[in-house]
Design a protein around this motif. Structure first.
Motif, PDB file in Angstrom:
ATOM      1  N   GLN A  34       0.837  -1.211   0.000  1.00 48.75           N
ATOM      2  CA  GLN A  34       0.000   0.000   0.000  1.00 48.75           C
ATOM      3  C   GLN A  34       0.862   1.246   0.000  1.00 48.75           C
ATOM      4  OE1 GLN A  34      -3.551   0.064   2.532  1.00 48.75           O
ATOM      5  NE2 GLN A  34      -3.018   2.151   3.190  1.00 48.75           N
ATOM      6  N   ALA A  35       0.365   2.279  -0.679  1.00 45.23           N
ATOM      7  CA  ALA A  35       1.007   3.595  -0.656  1.00 45.23           C
ATOM      8  C   ALA A  35      -0.058   4.655  -0.442  1.00 45.23           C
ATOM      9  CB  ALA A  35       1.757   3.846  -1.949  1.00 45.23           C
ATOM     10  N   ASN A  40      -0.148  18.555   2.011  1.00 44.86           N
ATOM     11  CA  ASN A  40      -0.438  19.576   3.029  1.00 44.86           C
ATOM     12  C   ASN A  40      -0.951  18.964   4.329  1.00 44.86           C
ATOM     13  OD1 ASN A  40       0.276  21.549   1.123  1.00 44.86           O
ATOM     14  ND2 ASN A  40      -1.827  21.732   0.399  1.00 44.86           N
ATOM     15  N   GLY A  41      -0.385  17.805   4.685  1.00 42.10           N
ATOM     16  CA  GLY A  41      -0.734  17.163   5.948  1.00 42.10           C
ATOM     17  C   GLY A  41      -2.030  16.389   5.952  1.00 42.10           C
ATOM     18  N   ALA A  42      -2.685  16.254   4.794  1.00 44.88           N
ATOM     19  CA  ALA A  42      -3.957  15.525   4.715  1.00 44.88           C
ATOM     20  C   ALA A  42      -3.841  14.380   3.724  1.00 44.88           C
ATOM     21  CB  ALA A  42      -5.082  16.472   4.292  1.00 44.88           C
ATOM     22  N   LEU A  43      -4.487  13.261   4.040  1.00 40.60           N
ATOM     23  CA  LEU A  43      -4.479  12.114   3.138  1.00 40.60           C
ATOM     24  C   LEU A  43      -5.230  12.478   1.860  1.00 40.60           C
ATOM     25  CD1 LEU A  43      -3.793   9.134   2.615  1.00 40.60           C
ATOM     26  CD2 LEU A  43      -5.984   8.544   3.690  1.00 40.60           C
ATOM     27  N   ASN A  69       3.103  21.076   0.206  1.00 40.51           N
ATOM     28  CA  ASN A  69       4.041  20.032   0.596  1.00 40.51           C
ATOM     29  C   ASN A  69       3.394  18.667   0.407  1.00 40.51           C
ATOM     30  OD1 ASN A  69       2.917  18.985   3.301  1.00 40.51           O
ATOM     31  ND2 ASN A  69       3.036  21.200   3.690  1.00 40.51           N
ATOM     32  N   TRP A  70       4.242  17.650   0.224  1.00 42.25           N
ATOM     33  CA  TRP A  70       3.705  16.309   0.003  1.00 42.25           C
ATOM     34  C   TRP A  70       4.685  15.244   0.458  1.00 42.25           C
ATOM     35  CZ3 TRP A  70       5.175  12.632  -4.055  1.00 42.25           C
ATOM     36  CH2 TRP A  70       6.294  13.029  -4.789  1.00 42.25           C
TER      37      TRP A  70
END
Length: 198
Positions: A34-35, A40-43, A69-70
């Motif tokens: 799984q990946a 931005n801090g959210a799934l 960001n990611w």
């Protein structure tokens, strides 16, 4: 042994579209099951279709303009987890805005050389590439203009008569724009030639 995750899309990438692809490499001594993509801090999304020890990617839709960001988390068959180091990207799909200053529209210039100036403004880029066009011919090509700063380009060998000019600029992801077109007239000094006495 836990898996290993590395982001492969270059850090600080700039995209000219809200729809992008973010790539990563996942490897494990058994299999990556799984990946998870986090932005931005959210799934953002999850996949169970991960090729071990290879470049994989996520297709991301409808991103907003700005800096983001990611990272990617991956897990293996044993439930062991790896988190890739955070990277950044920017979405920019707004073209620059160009405001002409001189020559003002409709003025008469009494010289074949004149300093043309303008200001280009962009959401993100500090330096933009520009062309200055006179009478549909590029007179000054591929020069740099600093963002939100008055730029002056001196043009010489201007022909007498009615002229039109504009400026086109583009940013790092090829968003481009052309200013309004202004007109001016060149009225050079007359040439005096002595005939007599020889």
């Amino acid at each position: 042994i836990p898996p290993v995750a590395n982001l492969t899309t270059a850090n600080n990438s700039i995209f000219g579209s809200p729809n992008i692809t973010l790539s990563y490499n996942a490897s494990d001594n058994n299999a990556v099951t799984q990946a998870d993509l986090w932005i931005n801090g959210a799934l953002n999304q999850t996949t169970t279709s991960v090729t071990n020890n290879a470049i994989n990617s996520f297709a991301v839709q409808n991103m907003s303009e700005g800096r983001h960001n990611w990272t990617v988390n991956v897990s293996d068959v044993s439930g062991l987890l790896a988190i890739a180091s955070v990277r950044y990207f920017t979405i920019d799909f707004t073209p620059p805005v160009i405001n002409l200053s001189q020559p003002a529209s409709g003025i008469t210039i009494n010289s074949s050389t004149f300093p043309f100036n303008f200001t280009v403004t962009d959401n993100f880029d500090s330096v933009l590439g520009c062309n200055l066009t006179i009478n549909s011919t590029v007179s000054d090509q591929n020069f740099n203009a600093n963002n939100n700063t008055l730029t002056t380009r001196t043009i010489s060998s201007l022909a007498d008569g009615f002229q039109v000019w504009n400026v086109t600029c583009s940013d790092d992801v090829a968003n481009f724009n052309t200013s309004i077109t202004r007109n001016f007239t060149v009225l050079g000094a007359p040439t005096v030639s002595l005939v007599q006495p020889a």
